[in-house]
Write an enzyme that holds these catalytic residues in place. Sequence first.
Site, PDB file in Angstrom:
ATOM      1  N   ASP A  89      -4.542   3.343   1.475  1.00  0.00           N
ATOM      2  CA  ASP A  89      -3.184   2.574   2.604  1.00  0.00           C
ATOM      3  C   ASP A  89      -2.556   3.810   3.451  1.00  0.00           C
ATOM      4  O   ASP A  89      -3.009   5.289   3.237  1.00  0.00           O
ATOM      5  CB  ASP A  89      -2.470   2.359   2.380  1.00  0.00           C
ATOM      6  CG  ASP A  89      -1.114   1.826   2.352  1.00  0.00           C
ATOM      7  OD1 ASP A  89      -0.589   1.173   3.431  1.00  0.00           O
ATOM      8  OD2 ASP A  89      -0.296   2.446   1.660  1.00  0.00           O
ATOM      9  N   ASP A  91       0.570   4.564   5.110  1.00  0.00           N
ATOM     10  CA  ASP A  91       1.812   4.958   5.691  1.00  0.00           C
ATOM     11  C   ASP A  91       2.348   4.780   3.600  1.00  0.00           C
ATOM     12  O   ASP A  91       2.167   3.927   3.092  1.00  0.00           O
ATOM     13  CB  ASP A  91       3.391   3.729   6.336  1.00  0.00           C
ATOM     14  CG  ASP A  91       3.099   3.734   6.858  1.00  0.00           C
ATOM     15  OD1 ASP A  91       2.292   4.286   7.743  1.00  0.00           O
ATOM     16  OD2 ASP A  91       3.150   2.439   7.707  1.00  0.00           O
TER      17      ASP A  91
END
Length: 295
Positions: A89, A91
């Site tokens: 991922d 963020d």
Amino acid sequence: MEGLASTGTITVQPYHTRRKYIFLPPYPLHLTKGLFTNRLWMSTKPRLATSITASVQPLESAVPAQFNNTQPSREVLEIWQSADAVCFDVDSTACLDEGIDELAEFCGAGKAVAEWTARAMSGSVPLEDALAARLSLFNPSLSQLQDFLEKKPPRLSPGIDELIKKLKVKQTDVYLVSGGFRQMIQPVSLLLGIPPENIFANQLLFGSSGEFLGFDRSEPTSRSGGKATAVQQIREAHGYKALVMLGDGATDLEARKPGAADLFICYAGVHLREAVAANADWVVFNFQDLINSLE
């Protein structure tokens, strides 16, 4: 990046250092005619090598006593060490910030977007609806996005660069799978040496005059359950035997399913989302633990 279901969240406070990187930046950002009629997106066509400062933030956190998965089982460790591919991922995992919130703040709509996000998190909202609603609060133009990218370099999480280098030495393929925007993730991929074709993310769309048109709803990451779909596509395309998803939120946890990720490692170095951490195969609060486990 966290999903919109309400969960207990603890923010881990960083302290600040900075590190220099030399790379070919994606600035100025050129306009390229896209596959959509009268729509444009940005491609990276760097001109000169430039020194840019990317903020790398060391984090300190205490491990909550209630979690019994902060140490990997033998099976989890074996899968991690033998993985053919790892999907990160972006963020609040590879980077410290939530991209859409940062862009909204830069465009003068940070409070409005944050308030809408808080309301959305009180109930179940489809990801695509939440994304459209937040973007509609500030409708970023192409020039605003360009200014943002030039003035706000990525803030990498501490240790992410070393971890990815370690994975590459082991011939492990690395991907960025994000509900954020490709235009904002490309600078991150350049810093980390991840090829652009290994980015699976959303795409902002602009008109011929640079006006905001929306986002590409055909991207799997624009929809609820989309990260699992993206990871499944990655696995099928390359025939990986062992694939790991690493992130902080519910959408990352969803990627652990048959045909997608074999393992979900929760990174809680920025935000500790308790419901997500409780269901992870392994919870880590710094990337050094993962680096050490590969040695």
